[in-house]
Design a protein around this motif. Structure first.
Motif, PDB file in Angstrom:
ATOM      1  N   GLY A  15       0.586  -1.201  -0.088  1.00 51.72           N
ATOM      2  CA  GLY A  15       0.147   0.126  -0.010  1.00 51.72           C
ATOM      3  C   GLY A  15       0.934   1.224   0.129  1.00 51.72           C
ATOM      4  N   GLN A  16       0.242   2.283   0.180  1.00 54.94           N
ATOM      5  CA  GLN A  16       0.876   3.678   0.338  1.00 54.94           C
ATOM      6  C   GLN A  16       0.410   4.526   1.512  1.00 54.94           C
ATOM      7  N   ARG A  17       1.297   5.245   2.069  1.00 54.95           N
ATOM      8  CA  ARG A  17       1.184   6.004   3.387  1.00 54.95           C
ATOM      9  C   ARG A  17       1.329   7.384   2.818  1.00 54.95           C
ATOM     10  N   GLY A  18       0.170   8.210   3.040  1.00 52.24           N
ATOM     11  CA  GLY A  18       0.071   9.585   2.658  1.00 52.24           C
ATOM     12  C   GLY A  18       0.313  10.591   3.799  1.00 52.24           C
ATOM     13  N   THR A  19       1.381  11.586   3.770  1.00 49.81           N
ATOM     14  CA  THR A  19       1.421  12.573   4.596  1.00 49.81           C
ATOM     15  C   THR A  19       0.910  13.606   3.884  1.00 49.81           C
ATOM     16  N   VAL A  20       0.035  14.578   4.663  1.00 50.25           N
ATOM     17  CA  VAL A  20      -0.351  15.887   4.210  1.00 50.25           C
ATOM     18  C   VAL A  20       0.487  16.860   4.759  1.00 50.25           C
ATOM     19  N   HIS A  21       0.878  17.649   3.742  1.00 52.13           N
ATOM     20  CA  HIS A  21       1.634  18.799   3.908  1.00 52.13           C
ATOM     21  C   HIS A  21       0.807  19.998   3.523  1.00 52.13           C
ATOM     22  N   GLU A  22       0.939  21.161   4.133  1.00 51.46           N
ATOM     23  CA  GLU A  22       0.021  22.383   3.889  1.00 51.46           C
ATOM     24  C   GLU A  22       1.095  23.513   3.601  1.00 51.46           C
ATOM     25  N   SER A  23       0.897  24.248   2.600  1.00 53.58           N
ATOM     26  CA  SER A  23       1.388  25.283   2.019  1.00 53.58           C
ATOM     27  C   SER A  23       0.693  26.535   2.103  1.00 53.58           C
ATOM     28  N   VAL A  24       1.307  27.802   1.937  1.00 57.74           N
ATOM     29  CA  VAL A  24       0.496  29.068   2.209  1.00 57.74           C
ATOM     30  C   VAL A  24       1.112  30.039   1.029  1.00 57.74           C
ATOM     31  N   ARG A  25       0.080  30.625   0.251  1.00 57.45           N
ATOM     32  CA  ARG A  25       0.496  31.541  -0.549  1.00 57.45           C
ATOM     33  C   ARG A  25      -0.276  32.760  -0.611  1.00 57.45           C
ATOM     34  N   THR A  26       0.286  33.628  -1.270  1.00 52.01           N
ATOM     35  CA  THR A  26      -0.768  35.182  -1.001  1.00 52.01           C
ATOM     36  C   THR A  26      -1.385  35.266  -2.305  1.00 52.01           C
ATOM     37  N   VAL A  27      -2.732  35.449  -2.430  1.00 59.37           N
ATOM     38  CA  VAL A  27      -3.215  35.573  -3.715  1.00 59.37           C
ATOM     39  C   VAL A  27      -3.971  37.093  -3.688  1.00 59.37           C
ATOM     40  N   THR A  28      -4.609  37.466  -4.886  1.00 59.78           N
ATOM     41  CA  THR A  28      -5.271  38.880  -4.696  1.00 59.78           C
ATOM     42  C   THR A  28      -6.657  38.563  -5.502  1.00 59.78           C
ATOM     43  N   VAL A  29      -7.628  38.905  -4.648  1.00 62.06           N
ATOM     44  CA  VAL A  29      -9.123  38.719  -4.885  1.00 62.06           C
ATOM     45  C   VAL A  29      -9.947  39.977  -5.042  1.00 62.06           C
ATOM     46  N   ASN A  30     -10.136  40.317  -6.141  1.00 52.13           N
ATOM     47  CA  ASN A  30     -10.999  41.645  -6.104  1.00 52.13           C
ATOM     48  C   ASN A  30     -10.121  42.720  -5.406  1.00 52.13           C
ATOM     49  N   GLY A  31      -8.766  42.944  -5.591  1.00 57.55           N
ATOM     50  CA  GLY A  31      -7.871  43.957  -5.289  1.00 57.55           C
ATOM     51  C   GLY A  31      -7.618  43.776  -4.074  1.00 57.55           C
TER      52      GLY A  31
END
Length: 371
Positions: free
Chosen positions: A180-196
């Motif tokens: 089988g396979q073991r999945g490790t969750v990683h989280e990334s954060v980035r800055t986006v512009t929405v409606n200015g």
């Protein structure tokens, strides 16, 4: 198909328990755990051997599938097949016509016989018919949409029928190798512009790692319904059964009750048990893989020490024909749990709809007035 050998020297099993005072048939009394005579009131204890009976013995599955079990493990019972639901019902020798307890279809007894593995265990009835009947009518009373006529008919209707329903149980040692396979969750954060407007957006990524391993589990008394006389959804809803209260099979427990012959054969029953085992093993494998997420690529399961037994579990049953339709209700003979068809009254549903529309109209009117 795994059936007892046709050439096995099994004998027709017929048991009667006459009252030693008046000769009428005795019946098993769940409340007193003895045999009683409804005709003269005589009571007779079940043979004292019940307290010294051996532990309920399991049978080897492979020997049974290969038809190598001793002939002593096979018996022949006199049964009638219901023409409507195909249930195999055992009647006593004095009964020549009756109704099928599962669907209320009239049946006429014949000389048909059913070859089967002998029951090894039986869970005796523990609640009386009147208590089961009350549990059923109370259950119906909580169903607001049930027709009043059916409620009244069930409340005043004939007694419920006590039926011993056949089951298989299976034991097995299992050892499973898996990939089988073991999945490790990683989280990334980035800055986006929405409606200015600048915002932070979080994104999850899963890193997968190949794993292999082994798990083992001992299965004990995997329970499989061996009957098609009742919908499986009904009998599943009666669980759990307390199998610790099984007694070694004795015909005295069946006195005054009916018994159903199994229509799911041993091979079919074990196939259902394997499906259940595989689900549990897959759960064990995922737990063993660990991580945040799991994938199971393959499983290779080896079984050993696979055994089975045929047992009988107690069900109080009522089948009522009401306005051309059959309604069936079942009650667990150990604990009084109820299940059955949920009947609906058309006029009650229509009345509820009308009330809902009236309530909605009133709310709408009041809302409009307040504005």
């Amino acid at each position: 198909m795994a059936f007892p050998r046709e050439d096995a020297q099994a004998v027709l099993e017929e048991h009667r328990f006459p009252c030693d005072k008046c000769g009428a048939d005795l019946r098993f009394d769940p409340e007193r755990n003895l045999l009683t005579c409804d005709h003269c009131g005589n009571q007779q204890p079940i043979d004292d051997q019940i307290t010294t009976a051996p532990v309920i013995r399991e049978l080897d599955l492979q020997s049974a599938l290969a038809q190598h079990l001793p002939d002593t493990e096979v018996e022949v019972a006199r049964v009638v097949t219901c023409p409507n639901c195909a249930a195999l019902i055992e009647f006593d020798g004095d009964t020549h016509a009756d109704e099928c307890p599962f669907c209320a279809t009239p049946v006429v007894t014949d000389t048909g016989t059913h070859r089967r593995y002998k029951p090894k265990g039986v869970a005796p009835f523990e609640i009386r018919e009147r208590d089961a009947h009350k549990a059923m009518t109370d259950w119906l009373g909580r169903l607001w949409f049930a027709p009043n006529g059916l409620r009244a008919y069930a409340r005043k209707g004939r007694k419920m029928t006590g039926v011993y329903v056949p089951y298989w149980t299976f034991d097995a040692n299992t050892r499973t190798s898996y990939h089988g396979q073991r999945g490790t969750v990683h989280e990334s954060v980035r800055t986006v512009t929405v409606n200015g407007e600048r915002r932070q957006k979080r994104t999850q990524h899963v890193k997968w790692q190949a794993v292999t391993g082994r798990v083992a589990r001992l299965f004990d008394d995997v329970l499989v319904l061996a009957s098609r006389g009742l919908p499986k959804a009904y009998t599943d809803a009666l669980e759990p059964w307390d199998l610790s209260r099984l007694e070694p099979y004795r015909p005295e427990y069946l006195a005054g009750f009916q018994a159903e012959g199994y229509t799911v054969d041993l091979e079919q029953g074990f196939s259902e048990a394997r499906d259940y085992m595989n689900r549990i093993i897959q759960r064990d494998v995922k737990f063993d893989i660990g991580g945040d997420r799991q994938r199971v690529t393959s499983m290779d399961t080896k079984l050993s020490d696979v055994t089975f037994k045929h047992i009988l579990l107690p069900v109080w049953l009522a089948a009522y024909k009401y306005r051309g339709k059959t309604y069936r209700f079942v009650v667990n003979g150990q604990n009084g749990k109820v299940q059955g068809e949920r009947p609906y009254s058309a006029w009650k549903i229509a009345f509820a709809v009308v009330l809902g529309l009236i309530a909605a109209a009133i709310i709408g009117y009041l809302s409009a007035q307040s504005q």
